[in-house]
Design a protein around this motif. Structure first.
Motif, short mmCIF file in Angstrom:
data_model
loop_
_atom_site.label_atom_id
_atom_site.label_comp_id
_atom_site.label_asym_id
_atom_site.label_seq_id
_atom_site.Cartn_x
_atom_site.Cartn_y
_atom_site.Cartn_z
N ALA A 89 0.84 -1.20 0.00
CA ALA A 89 0.00 0.00 0.00
C ALA A 89 0.88 1.25 0.00
O ALA A 89 0.56 2.25 -0.67
CB ALA A 89 -0.92 -0.01 1.22
N VAL A 90 1.98 1.21 0.76
CA VAL A 90 2.92 2.33 0.78
C VAL A 90 3.56 2.50 -0.60
O VAL A 90 3.70 3.61 -1.11
CB VAL A 90 4.00 2.11 1.85
CG1 VAL A 90 5.07 3.21 1.78
CG2 VAL A 90 3.38 2.09 3.24
N ARG A 91 3.95 1.39 -1.21
CA ARG A 91 4.56 1.46 -2.54
C ARG A 91 3.56 1.95 -3.58
O ARG A 91 3.92 2.70 -4.50
CB ARG A 91 5.12 0.09 -2.93
CG ARG A 91 6.37 -0.28 -2.14
CD ARG A 91 6.91 -1.65 -2.53
NE ARG A 91 7.32 -1.75 -3.93
CZ ARG A 91 8.51 -1.36 -4.38
NH1 ARG A 91 9.40 -0.81 -3.57
NH2 ARG A 91 8.82 -1.50 -5.67
N ALA A 92 2.32 1.56 -3.46
CA ALA A 92 1.30 2.01 -4.41
C ALA A 92 1.12 3.52 -4.35
O ALA A 92 0.91 4.18 -5.38
CB ALA A 92 -0.03 1.31 -4.11
N GLN A 93 1.21 4.09 -3.15
CA GLN A 93 1.11 5.53 -3.00
C GLN A 93 2.22 6.25 -3.76
O GLN A 93 2.07 7.40 -4.18
CB GLN A 93 1.17 5.93 -1.52
CG GLN A 93 -0.04 5.52 -0.71
CD GLN A 93 0.13 5.85 0.76
OE1 GLN A 93 1.03 6.59 1.15
NE2 GLN A 93 -0.72 5.28 1.59
N ALA A 94 3.36 5.57 -3.91
CA ALA A 94 4.49 6.15 -4.63
C ALA A 94 4.51 5.72 -6.10
O ALA A 94 5.46 6.01 -6.82
CB ALA A 94 5.80 5.72 -3.96
N GLY A 95 3.45 5.03 -6.52
CA GLY A 95 3.36 4.62 -7.91
C GLY A 95 4.27 3.47 -8.28
O GLY A 95 4.67 3.34 -9.45
N LEU A 96 4.58 2.62 -7.30
CA LEU A 96 5.53 1.52 -7.52
C LEU A 96 4.83 0.16 -7.55
O LEU A 96 3.73 0.01 -7.02
CB LEU A 96 6.60 1.53 -6.43
CG LEU A 96 7.47 2.78 -6.36
CD1 LEU A 96 8.38 2.73 -5.14
CD2 LEU A 96 8.29 2.94 -7.63
N SER A 97 5.49 -0.81 -8.12
CA SER A 97 4.94 -2.15 -8.21
C SER A 97 4.94 -2.84 -6.85
O SER A 97 5.70 -2.46 -5.94
CB SER A 97 5.76 -2.99 -9.20
OG SER A 97 7.11 -3.07 -8.76
N SER A 98 4.11 -3.86 -6.70
CA SER A 98 3.99 -4.58 -5.44
C SER A 98 5.15 -5.55 -5.25
O SER A 98 5.72 -6.06 -6.21
CB SER A 98 2.67 -5.38 -5.42
OG SER A 98 1.56 -4.52 -5.45
N LEU A 99 5.47 -5.81 -3.99
CA LEU A 99 6.46 -6.82 -3.65
C LEU A 99 5.77 -8.16 -3.46
O LEU A 99 4.57 -8.22 -3.20
CB LEU A 99 7.19 -6.43 -2.36
CG LEU A 99 7.90 -5.08 -2.34
CD1 LEU A 99 8.63 -4.90 -1.01
CD2 LEU A 99 8.86 -4.95 -3.51
N ARG A 100 6.54 -9.21 -3.55
CA ARG A 100 6.02 -10.56 -3.31
C ARG A 100 6.79 -11.19 -2.16
O ARG A 100 7.95 -10.83 -1.90
CB ARG A 100 6.16 -11.41 -4.57
CG ARG A 100 7.62 -11.59 -5.00
CD ARG A 100 7.78 -12.00 -6.44
NE ARG A 100 9.20 -12.08 -6.79
CZ ARG A 100 9.66 -12.12 -8.03
NH1 ARG A 100 8.81 -12.07 -9.04
NH2 ARG A 100 10.96 -12.21 -8.27
N GLY A 101 6.17 -12.09 -1.46
CA GLY A 101 6.85 -12.78 -0.39
C GLY A 101 7.89 -13.74 -0.93
O GLY A 101 7.70 -14.33 -1.99
N ASN A 102 8.99 -13.88 -0.21
CA ASN A 102 10.07 -14.78 -0.64
C ASN A 102 10.53 -15.59 0.56
O ASN A 102 10.87 -15.04 1.61
CB ASN A 102 11.22 -13.97 -1.22
CG ASN A 102 12.37 -14.85 -1.68
OD1 ASN A 102 13.23 -15.24 -0.89
ND2 ASN A 102 12.39 -15.16 -2.97
N ALA A 103 10.57 -16.91 0.42
CA ALA A 103 10.90 -17.79 1.54
C ALA A 103 12.32 -17.57 2.05
O ALA A 103 12.56 -17.64 3.26
CB ALA A 103 10.71 -19.25 1.11
N LYS A 104 13.27 -17.30 1.17
CA LYS A 104 14.65 -17.11 1.60
C LYS A 104 14.81 -15.80 2.36
O LYS A 104 15.51 -15.73 3.37
CB LYS A 104 15.59 -17.15 0.39
CG LYS A 104 15.68 -18.54 -0.23
CD LYS A 104 16.56 -18.56 -1.47
CE LYS A 104 16.60 -19.95 -2.08
NZ LYS A 104 17.41 -19.99 -3.34
N LEU A 105 14.13 -14.75 1.89
CA LEU A 105 14.18 -13.48 2.60
C LEU A 105 13.44 -13.59 3.93
O LEU A 105 13.84 -12.97 4.93
CB LEU A 105 13.58 -12.36 1.75
CG LEU A 105 14.26 -12.06 0.42
CD1 LEU A 105 13.67 -10.80 -0.21
CD2 LEU A 105 15.77 -11.93 0.57
#
Length: 208
Positions: A89-105
């Motif tokens: 939601a924070v990234r969307a406010q800045a016009g950025l693409s969404s992040l995805r969950g990653n098991a290693k991270l």
């Protein structure tokens, strides 16, 4: 009064390397937290960040709680979903693409949260690593960019939403969230040996 501390490590401009390392300290009441010293922008500015440059609020460890056997628990799918939703939601406010969950991270963030809780110290460095970039590589993730926000505070008030709120409302930590090149995210949590303090770590990255 209960103390909540947040710090972040990420990428920035070359000129930032000349600045002294500082820590962001937020003092909170049990009922509600104060706002960070930098106000939340209405229209977030998306920074243009070069690759391979690391910025941190400080490398020195901050003593928070007693050391000992930490209470480490992986977050549930529901909790990680909340973290992703609020971050995106924070990234969307800045016009950025969404992040995805990653098991290693996710594992890297969980390991660091547990490590901090065991030591009773909030620190970007780990027992066997100098920072988040090294940790994700040790887990088999080959990063192009890596950033990390960490936090610690009284467990009675500093839950998942509290940590996410502090990171998104702090201008410096928000800069990590809105790094344009990011693609993946993982978040971890642990309690101090006495159960009084909660430790949080979130890792943002993008593969090569």
């Amino acid at each position: 009064m209960s103390r909540v501390i947040i710090r972040r490590r990420g990428l920035s401009f070359l000129q930032d390397l000349m600045k002294k390392f500082v820590s962001v300290v937020v003092i909170c009441l049990v009922a509600a937290c104060s706002q960070p010293d930098a106000p939340k922008p209405d229209n977030p500015i998306v920074p243009s960040m070069p690759k391979g440059i690391v910025r941190t609020d400080g490398h020195r460890a901050v003593n928070v709680s007693v050391a000992g056997d930490a209470q480490c628990r992986a977050l549930s799918a529901s909790e990680t979903g909340i973290a992703l939703s609020q971050t995106n939601a924070v990234r969307a406010q800045a016009g950025l693409s969404s992040l995805r969950g990653n098991a290693k991270l996710q594992k890297a963030a969980q390991q660091q949260a547990c490590d901090m809780a065991r030591r009773g110290q909030m620190d970007h460095r780990g027992v066997a690593s100098t920072g988040p970039g090294m940790r994700v590589k040790q887990l088999g993730y080959t990063p192009r960019i890596t950033a990390e926000n960490i936090a610690a505070g009284a467990s009675s008030i500093f839950d998942l939403n509290g940590a996410l709120r502090e990171w998104s409302s702090s201008a410096k930590h928000r800069e990590n969230i809105v790094i344009p090149q990011l693609q993946d995210m993982g978040i971890g949590h642990a309690l101090s040996a006495d159960g009084r303090f909660a430790y949080w770590s979130v890792v943002y990255s993008a593969p090569r």
